[in-house]
Motif scaffolding. Structure first.
Motif, PDB file in Angstrom:
ATOM      1  N   PHE A   1       0.836  -1.195   0.000  1.00 38.01           N
ATOM      2  CA  PHE A   1       0.000   0.000   0.000  1.00 38.01           C
ATOM      3  C   PHE A   1       0.875   1.252   0.000  1.00 38.01           C
ATOM      4  CE2 PHE A   1      -2.461  -2.905   3.088  1.00 38.01           C
ATOM      5  CZ  PHE A   1      -3.009  -3.633   2.055  1.00 38.01           C
ATOM      6  N   TYR A   2       0.257   2.382  -0.396  1.00 32.96           N
ATOM      7  CA  TYR A   2       0.972   3.660  -0.360  1.00 32.96           C
ATOM      8  C   TYR A   2       0.002   4.741   0.097  1.00 32.96           C
ATOM      9  CZ  TYR A   2       4.414   7.201  -1.636  1.00 32.96           C
ATOM     10  OH  TYR A   2       5.333   8.225  -1.588  1.00 32.96           O
ATOM     11  N   TYR A   3       0.117   5.107   1.354  1.00 28.35           N
ATOM     12  CA  TYR A   3      -0.785   6.054   2.008  1.00 28.35           C
ATOM     13  C   TYR A   3      -2.260   5.675   1.769  1.00 28.35           C
ATOM     14  CZ  TYR A   3       3.336   8.873   2.903  1.00 28.35           C
ATOM     15  OH  TYR A   3       4.564   9.287   3.331  1.00 28.35           O
TER      16      TYR A   3
ATOM     17  N   VAL B   1      -6.155   1.277  -6.477  1.00 23.53           N
ATOM     18  CA  VAL B   1      -6.873   0.331  -5.630  1.00 23.53           C
ATOM     19  C   VAL B   1      -6.077  -0.965  -5.616  1.00 23.53           C
ATOM     20  CG1 VAL B   1      -8.983  -1.000  -5.312  1.00 23.53           C
ATOM     21  CG2 VAL B   1      -9.110   1.359  -6.138  1.00 23.53           C
ATOM     22  N   ALA B   2      -5.636  -1.371  -4.431  1.00 22.09           N
ATOM     23  CA  ALA B   2      -4.944  -2.647  -4.265  1.00 22.09           C
ATOM     24  C   ALA B   2      -5.945  -3.669  -3.735  1.00 22.09           C
ATOM     25  CB  ALA B   2      -3.768  -2.502  -3.304  1.00 22.09           C
ATOM     26  N   VAL B   3      -5.924  -4.865  -4.283  1.00 21.18           N
ATOM     27  CA  VAL B   3      -6.897  -5.897  -3.914  1.00 21.18           C
ATOM     28  C   VAL B   3      -6.156  -7.051  -3.246  1.00 21.18           C
ATOM     29  CG1 VAL B   3      -8.794  -7.347  -4.705  1.00 21.18           C
ATOM     30  CG2 VAL B   3      -8.242  -5.239  -5.947  1.00 21.18           C
TER      31      VAL B   3
ATOM     32  N   HIS C   1      -4.185  -9.828  -4.959  1.00 18.97           N
ATOM     33  CA  HIS C   1      -4.917 -10.137  -6.184  1.00 18.97           C
ATOM     34  C   HIS C   1      -4.751  -9.104  -7.277  1.00 18.97           C
ATOM     35  CE1 HIS C   1      -6.914 -13.483  -4.138  1.00 18.97           C
ATOM     36  NE2 HIS C   1      -7.087 -12.670  -3.102  1.00 18.97           N
ATOM     37  N   GLY C   2      -3.866  -8.139  -7.074  1.00 19.57           N
ATOM     38  CA  GLY C   2      -3.609  -7.162  -8.120  1.00 19.57           C
ATOM     39  C   GLY C   2      -4.045  -5.758  -7.739  1.00 19.57           C
ATOM     40  N   GLU C   3      -4.005  -4.875  -8.727  1.00 18.13           N
ATOM     41  CA  GLU C   3      -4.316  -3.463  -8.491  1.00 18.13           C
ATOM     42  C   GLU C   3      -4.858  -2.849  -9.769  1.00 18.13           C
ATOM     43  OE1 GLU C   3      -0.044  -1.359  -9.084  1.00 18.13           O
ATOM     44  OE2 GLU C   3      -0.178  -2.776  -7.427  1.00 18.13           O
TER      45      GLU C   3
END
Length: 338
Positions: free
Chosen positions: A26-28, A58-60, A68-70
């Motif tokens: 994640f990033y902030y 959006v990170a999943v 699961h990707g972004e």
């Protein structure tokens, strides 16, 4: 310094995430939401509004540490973000995102394919000014914290205005909101340092909270969620903590955060040997730090890794655990709740 009062209402379990601009991490992160399949959609706000939005996506992932990707892209075009603020997921898996800079709401498939967007800056009925909280009910009615208009508005997911409320109670820059198991609307009234509770039709039920840093007081609360057992969990943003209350607003317990390394971070440090060694040689549990102001929660939290540093949202997953999205340390702390 009390980290957790250990009364059984909130107990640290584990951490998800680490800091990366691209890929697994994640990033902030500003907010997160669960989909009907249990996947977690993490809205990464980044700090790049004036740049190219690197890391804004959006990170999943899921609660078992699978990534699961972004998806998502920076910009002011259809389906693009510039300052994404809130996320929720409908019962059929559509992902809805608010952007408080562009004053719009966007709808995507669970895989990130853009469907539609709507929203216009203004103060009239159905207009938006800095939307910063989202929640959707089983009828696909979308509840929006219309922050700078000091109200809540309700729309269909395609943007048809249904109703608004909160003005009569003097909401002051409401931030996040959630729908409880009792079907009521719980609102973090950021500017008034209180929590407000409404029916979904907009009838005011009660509020609680005062300004301060003592037990049960708030300093700019940003998010709130209610559990099946009737406990209320408040993300007390300015005090860098999460507090627990009963349904009448009586204080029960608090935690300042207790994070250890996530499995993602452990794997990174195993692969990156030099960084792993540097961490092992560091005293990350040091507490006798000569703070300029030891009562300043922001200063203290910024120096001690396990503590919350800018907790931004709270949600309860399908597993019944509490997930606290923490922006400045790029992670989600997970808690068992009583």
């Amino acid at each position: 310094m009390v980290i957790n009062s250990n009364k059984g209402n909130i107990t640290y379990q584990r951490t998800i995430g680490m800091s990366v601009m691209e890929g697994k991490g994640f990033y902030y992160p500003a907010d997160s939401a669960f989909g009907p399949d249990g996947r977690i959609y993490v809205l990464n706000r980044s700090l790049e509004l004036a740049g190219r939005g690197r890391g804004m996506r959006v990170a999943v992932c899921d609660s078992s540490d699978n990534y699961h990707g972004e998806w998502g892209s920076f910009g002011d075009g259809p389906g693009q973000f510039m300052w994404p603020s809130a996320i929720c997921v409908t019962s059929d898996g559509q992902v809805i995102i608010a952007d408080e800079h562009l004053n719009k709401v966007m709808v995507f498939t669970s895989g990130g394919d853009f469907i539609e967007e709507w929203g216009t800056l203004g103060s009239g009925e159905g207009f938006l000014d800095t939307p910063s909280g989202l929640a959707v009910n089983e009828k696909n009615e979308l509840f929006v914290s219309d922050t700078y208009n000091h109200r809540l508005q309700v729309f269909s997911t395609s943007g048809h205005f249904l109703r608004s409320f909160g003005q009569n109670e003097g909401l002051e820059m409401p931030w996040r909101l959630s729908l409880g198991p009792d079907e009521n609307v719980y609102v973090a009234d950021w500017g008034n340092d209180r929590i407000c509770v409404y029916t979904q039709e907009g009838t005011f039920l009660r509020s609680f909270g005062d300004s301060g840093s003592g037990d049960g007081a708030f300093n700019k609360p940003c998010a709130v969620v209610s559990s099946k057992s009737g406990k209320i969990f408040v993300c007390d943003w300015g005090n860098e903590r999460v507090q627990v209350f009963d349904q009448e607003g009586n204080f029960l317990e608090l935690t300042l955060g207790e994070s250890d390394l996530s499995p993602w971070a452990e794997n990174f440090l195993t692969v990156n040997v030099e960084e792993g060694k540097a961490r092992l040689n560091s005293n990350l549990d040091k507490t006798n730090i000569p703070f300029a102001d030891p009562t300043d929660r922001h200063e203290v939290s910024s120096h001690i890794e396990k503590f919350f540093w800018s907790p931004m949202s709270v949600s309860i997953g399908p597993d019944g655990l509490l997930y606290v999205t923490e922006s400045n340390r790029h992670r989600i702390q997970v808690f068992e709740i009583g």
